[in-house]
Design a protein around this motif. Structure first.
Motif, PDB file in Angstrom:
ATOM      1  N   THR A   1      -2.287   6.780  -4.028  1.00 24.65           N
ATOM      2  CA  THR A   1      -2.350   6.834  -2.566  1.00 24.65           C
ATOM      3  C   THR A   1      -3.345   5.844  -1.961  1.00 24.65           C
TER       4      THR A   1
ATOM      5  N   TYR B   1      -6.476  -0.398   4.250  1.00 22.15           N
ATOM      6  CA  TYR B   1      -5.590   0.779   4.269  1.00 22.15           C
ATOM      7  C   TYR B   1      -6.288   2.021   3.705  1.00 22.15           C
ATOM      8  N   PRO B   2      -6.809   1.963   2.460  1.00 23.80           N
ATOM      9  CA  PRO B   2      -7.485   3.172   1.959  1.00 23.80           C
ATOM     10  C   PRO B   2      -8.668   3.615   2.821  1.00 23.80           C
TER      11      PRO B   2
ATOM     12  N   ASP C   1       0.866  -1.184   0.000  1.00 24.80           N
ATOM     13  CA  ASP C   1       0.000   0.000   0.000  1.00 24.80           C
ATOM     14  C   ASP C   1       0.900   1.231   0.000  1.00 24.80           C
ATOM     15  N   SER C   2       0.312   2.427  -0.029  1.00 21.80           N
ATOM     16  CA  SER C   2       1.121   3.625  -0.257  1.00 21.80           C
ATOM     17  C   SER C   2       1.969   4.015   0.951  1.00 21.80           C
ATOM     18  N   SER C   3       1.828   3.287   2.063  1.00 23.26           N
ATOM     19  CA  SER C   3       2.747   3.525   3.177  1.00 23.26           C
ATOM     20  C   SER C   3       4.098   2.843   2.929  1.00 23.26           C
TER      21      SER C   3
ATOM     22  N   ILE D   1      -1.167   3.820  10.024  1.00 22.22           N
ATOM     23  CA  ILE D   1      -1.931   2.626   9.617  1.00 22.22           C
ATOM     24  C   ILE D   1      -0.966   1.513   9.215  1.00 22.22           C
TER      25      ILE D   1
ATOM     26  N   ASN E   1      -7.276   5.298   5.946  1.00 20.52           N
ATOM     27  CA  ASN E   1      -6.599   6.513   5.520  1.00 20.52           C
ATOM     28  C   ASN E   1      -7.606   7.614   5.169  1.00 20.52           C
TER      29      ASN E   1
END
Lengths: 270, 270
Positions: free
Chosen positions: A255, B184-185, A205-207, B195, B188
């Motif tokens: 994102t 996650y999204p 994911d975007s992390s 997260i 977020n």
């Protein structure tokens, strides 16, 4: 050339080599960190390609004797150059066919096979040949991907269709892009013991910007992009559908995107 | 009843409760072993159902104050009976709507949500409501499955079609059976911090007979079998196709079969 299908889907060109390098670097920890062989042991790497995994073997088993073979002369040459360039002295290279290797039966302590079975028309025969070379109680380690393990957010049918082109091309060339999930039954069918399969899931994911770049974009999506022309020429898909599918894959790198892929690693004893 | 879709796909009947118990027991270690709350902390379990996960919360956080709520009166009654029957004193139960709970803003230390978002038409609103109740720096833990993560060997198109009936029924009821990959999204988008999502893959081959029985057969396949009549009545599939799909799922429980499913667990802070 019985062992390798003729149309090796990953190709042998420079860009592909770089991609395989990127892929290897991103995934080193996930796939290789728990593979280390004892001092003095004879380890065969069957199908070393351009040495992307050989370098990890050499690093993690500094006092083992690693013998890396591949059926492609240019690949062996490049792998040799790479390993010797980094200064490792514990690897020797040979040109060889996985089905007909120049080793005595029961002469090897361990065998390592990574991203090879997926390309073979007879993976069971390959495992059987390798088993013959292994000492009793020796181990085999097998690592394979599984394209059918791919899912993502946002979901996108066209992206799945583009991925399916790779699966189909590999199938037509005699291989199996979904072989990861089959490692247990394959090793079991050949008579290996104490088979332990552990899935190694790449969750992005975007992390995790390094994985977004290193895996989703530069490994997986780049691989699918690489079969654009072949897939269209083969009539598997039209240009627009393919290109929209690729956009769908890039969309998962934004994102709010998520990308999942699973490799399978099996360890078994003779 | 704004929060819960009317056709709760998992149903409320006895057989289903037993299945949810089996599911919970098999998966306890994988999903719950790393969730433990400090002594004295106020923990909300939002959507406790019949208490299948409550028992793990109570066991792993013996000195926390756990408040378990659900919108179903009969579920709360059963959960209460179960927890008190085992002798745990650290859980209180309340009837309540996840969108309209009787807590002060920023009054809770931690929130735990397991297998709930998949049934909600507005998962973002639910998370937002819960976030309001959480103290600053408090944590939320969310666990969800993802039916789109299902694959197996031998592969079987009809089995995938039977699974897709569950996905479609849940969608028609306002839910999302593939929500795991979206944690996650979702978190977020609501503004949670730090997260961390970790996939929890259930990999089953015949070397793991407990998982073959406890997960592939008695959890996953039983769940799909449970929607046979509804799927046929809804015109999503015909009897033969469905039954062949179920056979395909049982086929994966034979000696050479493999079954894969992934749950997602997310932890985030306010």
């Amino acid at each position: 050339m019985r062992s390798m299908n003729k149309k090796y889907v990953h190709g042998y060109d420079l860009r592909e080599n770089i991609r395989l390098q990127d892929q290897a670097s991103t995934l080193v920890e996930l796939l290789h960190s728990d593979t280390s062989y004892p001092a003095g042991s004879q380890v065969l790497e069957a199908g070393c390609g351009v040495g992307a995994q050989t370098i990890n073997l050499a690093r993690n088993s500094p006092h083992a004797h690693i013998i890396s073979i591949d059926i492609s002369e240019s690949s062996v040459a490049e792998a040799k150059k790479k390993i010797e360039g980094v200064g490792f002295k514990n690897v020797s290279f040979q040109l060889g066919d996985i089905f007909n290797l120049a080793f005595e039966p029961e002469s090897l302590d361990h065998i390592f096979v990574c991203f090879v079975l997926e390309h073979l028309t007879q993976p069971l025969d390959a495992l059987d040949s390798l088993k013959n070379l292994l000492k009793v109680s020796g181990t085999i380690t097998v690592i394979e991907g599984d394209h059918g393990s791919t899912y993502f957010y946002p979901d996108n049918d066209l992206a799945h269709r583009a991925i399916q082109c790779q699966v189909e091309l590999q199938k037509r060339a005699g291989g199996n892009a979904n072989i990861g999930r089959e490692l247990y039954p394959l090793l079991n069918a050949v008579g290996f013991n104490s088979i332990q399969v552990s899935p190694r899931m790449v969750y992005v994911d975007s992390s995790k910007p390094q994985l977004v770049e290193g895996f989703t974009k530069n490994t997986f999506t780049a691989m699918i992009e690489g079969i654009r022309e072949t897939s269209i020429e083969a009539g598997l898909i039209d240009k627009n559908t393919f290109d929209e599918g690729i956009k769908g894959l890039y969309r998962t790198t934004e994102t709010d995107g998520v990308f999942c892929y699973t490799f399978f690693k099996a360890i078994a004893t003779k």
